[in-house]
Scaffold this motif. Sequence first.
Motif, mmCIF file in Angstrom:
data_model
loop_
_atom_site.group_PDB
_atom_site.id
_atom_site.type_symbol
_atom_site.label_atom_id
_atom_site.label_comp_id
_atom_site.label_asym_id
_atom_site.label_seq_id
_atom_site.Cartn_x
_atom_site.Cartn_y
_atom_site.Cartn_z
ATOM 1 N N ALA A 191 64.275 28.265 67.059
ATOM 2 C CA ALA A 191 64.018 28.640 65.817
ATOM 3 C C ALA A 191 64.925 29.619 65.342
ATOM 4 N N PHE A 192 65.451 29.581 64.098
ATOM 5 C CA PHE A 192 66.030 30.645 63.280
ATOM 6 C C PHE A 192 65.418 30.910 62.082
ATOM 7 N N LEU A 193 65.629 31.949 61.354
ATOM 8 C CA LEU A 193 65.571 32.341 60.157
ATOM 9 C C LEU A 193 66.873 32.537 59.512
ATOM 10 N N LEU A 194 67.235 31.770 58.529
ATOM 11 C CA LEU A 194 68.566 32.015 57.774
ATOM 12 C C LEU A 194 68.275 32.666 56.299
ATOM 13 N N ASN A 195 69.386 33.559 56.171
ATOM 14 C CA ASN A 195 69.395 34.265 54.994
ATOM 15 C C ASN A 195 70.878 34.502 54.632
ATOM 16 N N TYR A 196 71.079 35.217 53.373
ATOM 17 C CA TYR A 196 72.447 35.285 53.143
ATOM 18 C C TYR A 196 72.541 36.819 52.395
ATOM 19 N N GLN A 197 73.614 37.515 52.644
ATOM 20 C CA GLN A 197 74.110 38.854 51.927
ATOM 21 C C GLN A 197 74.607 38.456 50.541
ATOM 22 N N GLY A 198 74.327 39.557 49.573
ATOM 23 C CA GLY A 198 74.903 39.198 48.361
ATOM 24 C C GLY A 198 74.359 38.203 47.200
ATOM 25 N N SER A 199 75.027 37.754 46.459
ATOM 26 C CA SER A 199 74.973 36.722 45.318
ATOM 27 C C SER A 199 76.030 35.596 45.656
ATOM 28 N N PRO A 200 75.566 34.394 45.292
ATOM 29 C CA PRO A 200 76.600 33.272 45.474
ATOM 30 C C PRO A 200 77.137 33.136 43.893
ATOM 31 N N ASN A 201 77.078 33.812 43.175
ATOM 32 C CA ASN A 201 77.727 33.982 41.956
ATOM 33 C C ASN A 201 77.311 33.102 40.934
ATOM 34 N N VAL A 202 75.965 32.761 40.936
ATOM 35 C CA VAL A 202 75.318 31.755 39.883
ATOM 36 C C VAL A 202 74.297 32.352 39.059
ATOM 37 N N GLU A 203 74.241 31.998 38.066
ATOM 38 C CA GLU A 203 73.051 32.125 37.207
ATOM 39 C C GLU A 203 71.821 31.999 37.784
ATOM 40 N N GLU A 204 70.963 32.958 37.394
ATOM 41 C CA GLU A 204 69.378 32.584 37.925
ATOM 42 C C GLU A 204 68.822 31.430 37.163
ATOM 43 N N GLY A 205 67.661 30.967 37.641
ATOM 44 C CA GLY A 205 67.119 29.643 37.051
ATOM 45 C C GLY A 205 67.555 28.420 37.763
ATOM 46 N N ASP A 206 67.874 27.260 36.821
ATOM 47 C CA ASP A 206 68.017 26.017 37.606
ATOM 48 C C ASP A 206 69.232 25.940 38.193
ATOM 49 N N ALA A 207 70.312 26.747 37.899
ATOM 50 C CA ALA A 207 71.633 26.762 38.598
ATOM 51 C C ALA A 207 71.467 27.564 40.084
ATOM 52 N N ARG A 208 70.600 28.405 40.068
ATOM 53 C CA ARG A 208 70.266 29.338 41.426
ATOM 54 C C ARG A 208 69.665 28.277 42.257
#
Length: 317
Positions: A90-107
């Motif tokens: 098993a692994f828990l995957l996350n990421y640092q920072g932001s993918p540079n997309v707007e919050e909401g549907d795009a995110r």
Amino acid sequence: MSALAKQTITEQEFQGFAVTDFPASKRLKVVTLDEATIRAFNDAVSEWTVQGIEYKPFLRFEVADRLDAITNYTLGKFLNATVRDRATGAFLLNYQGSPNVEEGDARTEFEVKLSTAVSHIIGLSNHDAMYGQYYARFTVRNVDDSDSYLRKAHRRMELHNDGTYVNERTDYVLMQKLKEENMQGGDSLMLHLDDWAELDKFYKHPLAKKDIVWGAPKSKNVESKVEHPVFFEEDADGKPLMLYIDQFAEPSNKAEGKYLYEMGESLEADANFLSVPMPVGSMMVMHNHFWLHGRDKFVPHPDLCRELLRQRGHFTE
């Protein structure tokens, strides 16, 4: 896992991500993609909408390849070795920072693409009849009238395996948190099969290899029933693989009912489970037959809302 695979994983230099152990257990690996990797991935898959990926199944593998390529194919090697190795699984995957997309549907679109990439690096997601796609999205709220515990906020969802009531093989499960509001509690619960103190008691029981009927409530959109034992198979080393959920078992007599009841009580009483908080955007991926999983109850709040994404599928080479 072969000696060669172990050597490859321990000696390689990861590119674009880091790996640590979950504090409570070395079995669970925590994989963190760095911000440069996430932004490069978003750019690499921006030409496709989620609808396009739904309509064209081959794009799911291209999305996966583009993420893996950004890491010089070190991510795929590590994820595959981790999820298939019984010592981890098993692994828990996350990421640092932001993918540079707007919050909401795009995110949300970005998160669906990311989970699609991860699941298709390790395998092929099965069709999820509940949602009608290769993935399912569902929301947990403070009040619920559904016909299973999946959306029940105020009770613990017991430890189980997925895929008990379908004909497709379900080697892995991916759960991703898309959003949450006014939420306390609800941590993911996990128990590795080899850490279950009473495994031998139930694996060596006379009913351990007997077929049991498994069905599903109407919300799952699966009308057929299947038959298989709880311990349906062994791995290459002869250790048991499990396929069990308390809600959907349909025992045909008192002996089967007693066996299932006592198994459920044993699993819930076992102290070796992990409680894992998951931030928004993170995903848990586990070998479905090494690990059982569940969810802790939430603290009541009138505006509680959590949206999750699920993918479950089978391994590919």
